[in-house]
Design an enzyme around this catalytic site. Structure first.
Site, mmCIF file in Angstrom:
data_model
loop_
_atom_site.group_PDB
_atom_site.id
_atom_site.type_symbol
_atom_site.label_atom_id
_atom_site.label_comp_id
_atom_site.label_asym_id
_atom_site.label_seq_id
_atom_site.Cartn_x
_atom_site.Cartn_y
_atom_site.Cartn_z
ATOM 1 C CG ASP A 141 -9.756 -0.913 4.312
ATOM 2 O OD1 ASP A 141 -9.581 -1.028 3.121
ATOM 3 O OD2 ASP A 141 -9.025 -1.210 5.438
ATOM 4 C CE LYS A 155 -3.604 -2.806 1.922
ATOM 5 N NZ LYS A 155 -4.304 -3.171 3.204
ATOM 6 C CD GLN A 193 -3.277 -4.763 6.558
ATOM 7 O OE1 GLN A 193 -3.002 -3.852 5.905
ATOM 8 N NE2 GLN A 193 -3.802 -5.888 6.091
#
Ligand code: NAP
Length: 283
Positions: free
Chosen positions: A120, A53, A97
């Site tokens: 997300d 990322k 994460q």
């Protein structure tokens, strides 16, 4: 023999577009999109995802900021970091994460992220919007799959779509998004009876279960489009998907490989979502 959907190439195209729009934002508004990635603990797979990322951020001209916290970070410490990032105007997207270490309450952590920075799309507000067809951000993996289908010129409307897997991050939002595209959608899971009978109905079969090479050719209709979300290891420890690529490729009309299919699109879509967040912040 199926046509292979090249996720890397389509992801590169999406990232090039994002890069162009990000440069325009810098030029016209003096605003550089910023993504903060929070990693708690020492999970080696998570470290690889975070590294990818960061690399993608660099590629498209975003500022990426990594916050690495020790495994024994408390819930309060993590929430305090989220609060700080929520209030930081240089940060447009916040990504925690997953999975988090077991002692942390994942739901509460995600709930703390401001929905407009939830790139997300895991926050209940963004998840709920998908149900209503009123999209804020779309979760990166299913949104990436939709892009793959559209960029490949695959018709969705009126088609039988079977989604295998009902996780909150892939299967469920995928099913809703395909419904939003006017497909006729069936969702399967570990308790589904006669799974192969259901999957054989699919014009578009999307598999997200996390079981190496589980979907075999006898489960697939001749000419079906097969999207493989799985990231598994085969008996030799080699990266593979949930679909037995070699046999299914003979029967499908289109298929995504693993690696090089859905994976790159997930990251490209994260970049798109972060740009969208920055563009909204600039309004
Ligand atoms: P998950 O949360 O573990 O969910 C798995 C789903 O598969 C569950 O709904 C489960 O059913 C269902 N399932 C398990 N075994 C089954 C079986 N034998 N028959 C039918 N359904 C079955 O997984 P996930 O997070 O959605 O991830 C799925 C896979 O995609 C994993 O390999 C993951 O690594 C990969 N992934 C890849 C990306 C990417 O960017 N490429 C992104 C996310 C995930 P129940 O609900 O009944 O338990």
């Amino acid at each position: 023999m199926a046509q292979i959907i090249d996720g890397k190439a389509i992801a590169a195209k999406v990232k090039a577009q994002v890069k162009e729009e990000a440069a325009a934002l810098v030029r016209e508004r003096g605003l550089t999109p910023g993504l903060a990635v929070v990693l708690v603990g020492d999970n080696s797979a998570s470290k690889v995802y975070v590294r990818n990322k960061e690399r993608a951020c660099k590629e498209v001209g975003f500022v990426s900021r990594k916050h690495v916290l020790p495994e024994d970070t408390s819930q309060e410490e993590l929430l305090a970091l989220i609060d700080a990032l929520n209030g930081d105007s240089a940060v447009h997207g916040i990504l925690v994460q997953l999975p988090l270490p077991g002692h942390l309450d994942e739901k509460a952590v995600i709930a703390r992220i401001r929905p407009e920075k939830d790139v997300d799309a895991f926050h209940v507000e963004n998840a709920g919007r998908i149900l209503l067809g009123d999209y804020g951000f779309l979760p990166c993996t299913p949104a990436g799959i939709l892009t793959l289908l559209k960029e490949s010129g695959i018709a969705i409307q009126g088609k039988e779509c079977v989604v295998v897997g009902r996780s909150n991050i892939v299967g469920k939002p995928m099913a809703l998004m395909m419904l939003g595209e006017n497909a006729t959608v069936t969702v399967c899971h570990s308790r589904t009876e006669n799974l192969a009978e259901v999957t054989r109905r699919a014009d578009i079969l999307i598999v997200a279960i996390g079981r190496a090479k589980f979907v075999t050719a006898d489960m697939v209709k001749e000419g079906a489009v097969v999207i493989d979300v799985g990231m598994d290891r085969d008996k030799e420890g080699k990266l593979c998907g949930d679909v037995d690529f070699d046999t299914v490729e003979q029967k499908a009309s289109y298929i995504t490989p693993v690696p090089g299919g859905v994976g790159p699109m997930t990251i490209a879509t994260l970049m798109r979502n972060t740009l969208t967040a920055a563009q909204r912040a600039a309004r």
